[in-house]
Design a protein around this motif. Structure first.
Motif, PDB file in Angstrom:
ATOM      1  N   VAL A 227       0.924  -1.374  -0.058  1.00 41.99           N
ATOM      2  CA  VAL A 227      -0.084   0.004  -0.079  1.00 41.99           C
ATOM      3  C   VAL A 227       0.735   1.314   0.008  1.00 41.99           C
ATOM      4  O   VAL A 227       1.768   1.268   0.810  1.00 41.99           O
ATOM      5  CB  VAL A 227      -1.030   0.087   1.322  1.00 41.99           C
ATOM      6  CG1 VAL A 227      -1.686   1.449   1.162  1.00 41.99           C
ATOM      7  CG2 VAL A 227      -1.730  -1.278   1.362  1.00 41.99           C
ATOM      8  N   PRO A 228       0.781   2.089  -0.892  1.00 42.01           N
ATOM      9  CA  PRO A 228       1.609   3.433  -0.951  1.00 42.01           C
ATOM     10  C   PRO A 228       1.216   4.296  -0.016  1.00 42.01           C
ATOM     11  O   PRO A 228       0.148   3.979   0.755  1.00 42.01           O
ATOM     12  CB  PRO A 228       1.355   3.821  -2.376  1.00 42.01           C
ATOM     13  CG  PRO A 228       0.017   3.574  -2.737  1.00 42.01           C
ATOM     14  CD  PRO A 228      -0.186   2.102  -2.025  1.00 42.01           C
ATOM     15  N   PHE A 229       2.375   4.912   0.472  1.00 39.31           N
ATOM     16  CA  PHE A 229       2.325   6.123   1.538  1.00 39.31           C
ATOM     17  C   PHE A 229       2.769   7.516   1.035  1.00 39.31           C
ATOM     18  O   PHE A 229       3.679   7.520   0.223  1.00 39.31           O
ATOM     19  CB  PHE A 229       2.596   5.538   2.757  1.00 39.31           C
ATOM     20  CG  PHE A 229       4.318   5.869   2.930  1.00 39.31           C
ATOM     21  CD1 PHE A 229       4.651   6.804   3.744  1.00 39.31           C
ATOM     22  CD2 PHE A 229       5.064   4.954   2.466  1.00 39.31           C
ATOM     23  CE1 PHE A 229       6.099   7.141   4.059  1.00 39.31           C
ATOM     24  CE2 PHE A 229       6.489   4.896   2.584  1.00 39.31           C
ATOM     25  CZ  PHE A 229       6.831   6.144   3.396  1.00 39.31           C
ATOM     26  N   ALA A 230       2.164   8.440   1.614  1.00 36.19           N
ATOM     27  CA  ALA A 230       2.517   9.874   1.133  1.00 36.19           C
ATOM     28  C   ALA A 230       3.295  10.603   2.453  1.00 36.19           C
ATOM     29  O   ALA A 230       2.594  10.041   3.698  1.00 36.19           O
ATOM     30  CB  ALA A 230       1.477  10.575   0.397  1.00 36.19           C
ATOM     31  N   ILE A 231       4.003  11.509   2.495  1.00 33.62           N
ATOM     32  CA  ILE A 231       4.542  12.162   3.536  1.00 33.62           C
ATOM     33  C   ILE A 231       4.090  13.544   3.400  1.00 33.62           C
ATOM     34  O   ILE A 231       4.103  14.222   2.466  1.00 33.62           O
ATOM     35  CB  ILE A 231       6.082  12.082   3.527  1.00 33.62           C
ATOM     36  CG1 ILE A 231       6.669  10.891   4.055  1.00 33.62           C
ATOM     37  CG2 ILE A 231       6.530  13.100   4.779  1.00 33.62           C
ATOM     38  CD1 ILE A 231       7.986  10.741   4.149  1.00 33.62           C
ATOM     39  N   GLU A 232       3.350  14.161   4.449  1.00 28.28           N
ATOM     40  CA  GLU A 232       2.975  15.498   4.476  1.00 28.28           C
ATOM     41  C   GLU A 232       3.828  16.374   5.220  1.00 28.28           C
ATOM     42  O   GLU A 232       4.115  16.077   6.455  1.00 28.28           O
ATOM     43  CB  GLU A 232       1.433  15.552   4.936  1.00 28.28           C
ATOM     44  CG  GLU A 232       0.813  17.055   5.013  1.00 28.28           C
ATOM     45  CD  GLU A 232      -0.611  16.784   5.594  1.00 28.28           C
ATOM     46  OE1 GLU A 232      -1.427  15.936   4.826  1.00 28.28           O
ATOM     47  OE2 GLU A 232      -1.049  17.236   6.323  1.00 28.28           O
ATOM     48  N   LEU A 233       4.368  17.400   4.896  1.00 27.65           N
ATOM     49  CA  LEU A 233       5.140  18.352   5.300  1.00 27.65           C
ATOM     50  C   LEU A 233       4.415  19.453   5.740  1.00 27.65           C
ATOM     51  O   LEU A 233       3.394  19.924   4.992  1.00 27.65           O
ATOM     52  CB  LEU A 233       6.172  18.799   4.401  1.00 27.65           C
ATOM     53  CG  LEU A 233       7.182  17.435   3.876  1.00 27.65           C
ATOM     54  CD1 LEU A 233       8.249  17.962   2.956  1.00 27.65           C
ATOM     55  CD2 LEU A 233       7.944  16.787   5.208  1.00 27.65           C
ATOM     56  N   TYR A 234       4.896  20.294   6.508  1.00 29.03           N
ATOM     57  CA  TYR A 234       4.157  21.629   7.115  1.00 29.03           C
ATOM     58  C   TYR A 234       4.992  22.749   6.592  1.00 29.03           C
ATOM     59  O   TYR A 234       6.196  22.838   6.437  1.00 29.03           O
ATOM     60  CB  TYR A 234       4.516  21.625   8.764  1.00 29.03           C
ATOM     61  CG  TYR A 234       3.688  22.638   9.514  1.00 29.03           C
ATOM     62  CD1 TYR A 234       2.409  22.520   9.396  1.00 29.03           C
ATOM     63  CD2 TYR A 234       4.118  23.469  10.228  1.00 29.03           C
ATOM     64  CE1 TYR A 234       1.546  23.408  10.008  1.00 29.03           C
ATOM     65  CE2 TYR A 234       3.480  24.349  11.021  1.00 29.03           C
ATOM     66  CZ  TYR A 234       2.007  24.405  10.880  1.00 29.03           C
ATOM     67  OH  TYR A 234       1.254  25.311  11.715  1.00 29.03           O
ATOM     68  N   ALA A 235       4.097  23.568   5.814  1.00 35.53           N
ATOM     69  CA  ALA A 235       4.699  24.775   5.273  1.00 35.53           C
ATOM     70  C   ALA A 235       4.176  26.016   5.514  1.00 35.53           C
ATOM     71  O   ALA A 235       4.234  26.889   4.775  1.00 35.53           O
ATOM     72  CB  ALA A 235       4.429  24.763   3.705  1.00 35.53           C
ATOM     73  N   VAL A 236       3.666  25.990   6.899  1.00 35.89           N
ATOM     74  CA  VAL A 236       3.019  27.307   7.228  1.00 35.89           C
ATOM     75  C   VAL A 236       3.672  28.289   7.530  1.00 35.89           C
ATOM     76  O   VAL A 236       3.676  29.620   7.359  1.00 35.89           O
ATOM     77  CB  VAL A 236       1.994  26.959   8.538  1.00 35.89           C
ATOM     78  CG1 VAL A 236       1.589  27.880   8.994  1.00 35.89           C
ATOM     79  CG2 VAL A 236       1.004  26.319   7.824  1.00 35.89           C
TER      80      VAL A 236
END
Length: 291
Positions: A227-236
């Protein structure tokens, strides 16, 4: 593939991103209408407004401590995953989202921590489950029951999602931690989830060794499940150096199939534009290419 997570409808169609996630319900309880142009995103069991309006919805531990922001380790209030009325309302929101766009992301799914929930309803439901399964009702059984509660909810939600089902994971790949903390049985959930998303947030990304360590841990955890996964980064943060965000992106995409950026489309778009420009600058041509 690069994506953005936003609360701003105007940003879902920015050309810098391949995919946009739009928060239809967030952890504060704020609600918005789903959009056809975005993957609509639902905070499931994080809901401070609902918890404030009805304290009986809130999970409790064995000491009677409620899972709210009054506890130093909670940034928002939680709702007990066994509350049928609340679950039914969530599934209606998921169905409404799927009617606008076939892909939906489930966020904040699970129990709040290891010791939750010990409300009267959970104690009764667990006792009934243990009796029906012929179990002793010990701690191992309790964790298994919690995981079944969460897996059943995700299965019901996925049944209402005709497209791609995304599921956010807590950023802890250590073996057994997601299971004991939140009731997330990754192997069982993989049957219903098309892509996992792991938020790895920092306000500077001045160092990235920790990001690489966690990313590698999740790749080791999820690779056997295909199952693929994504990484979410914080850009605020407005003071974040774009070079640091770009470097974090490069680290993330070394392990994850996709990289998403949370909550500031301007910073994220600027980082991607510079990253793409730097890649173009690195292209070399033969002398006769321009002839």
């Amino acid at each position: 593939m690069y994506g953005v997570v936003t609360r701003n409808p105007d940003e879902v169609e920015w050309p810098d991103f391949d995919r946009a996630f739009y928060e239809v319900k967030d952890v504060t309880g704020r609600a918005a209408e789903p959009l056809p142009e975005a993957v609509n995103m639902v905070s499931c069991f994080g809901d401070t407004a609902a918890a404030n309006s009805n304290p009986e919805l809130v999970p409790v531990d064995g000491e009677g401590e409620r899972a709210t922001r009054d506890q130093r380790y909670f940034d928002w209030a939680y709702i007990c995953p066994t509350n049928e009325d609340y679950r039914s309302g969530l599934l209606e929101i998921v169905a409404d989202c799927a009617a606008e766009n076939p892909d939906v992301r489930l966020d904040d799914v699970g129990f709040p921590r290891d010791g939750y929930c010990r409300c009267d309803r959970c104690e009764r439901l667990f006792a009934e489950w243990a009796d029906a399964e012929g179990r002793d009702g010990d701690d191992d059984d309790w964790y298994e029951w919690r995981a079944e509660v969460i897996t059943e909810f995700v299965a019901e939600a996925a049944d209402r999602i005709p497209g791609r089902t995304y599921l956010t994971l807590y950023p802890d790949p250590y073996p057994g931690h997601l299971y004991r903390r939140a009731g997330l049985d990754i192997e069982a959930l993989a049957e219903y989830v098309d892509e996992f998303v792991v938020p790895l947030y920092d306000i500077h990304y001045g160092t990235t060794y920790w990001l690489e360590t966690i990313a590698k841990g999740f790749r080791s955890l999820l690779d056997p499940l295909d199952v693929p996964f994504a990484i979410e980064l914080y850009a605020v943060d407005a003071e974040m150096e774009l070079d640091d965000l770009i470097h974090a992106t490069e680290v993330a995409e070394s392990y994850a199939e996709n990289v998403f950026f949370g909550y500031d489309a301007s910073n994220a778009a600027a980082a991607l534009r510079r990253k793409r420009a730097d890649q173009q600058d690195g292209v070399t041509h033969r002398p006769d290419d321009d002839e």
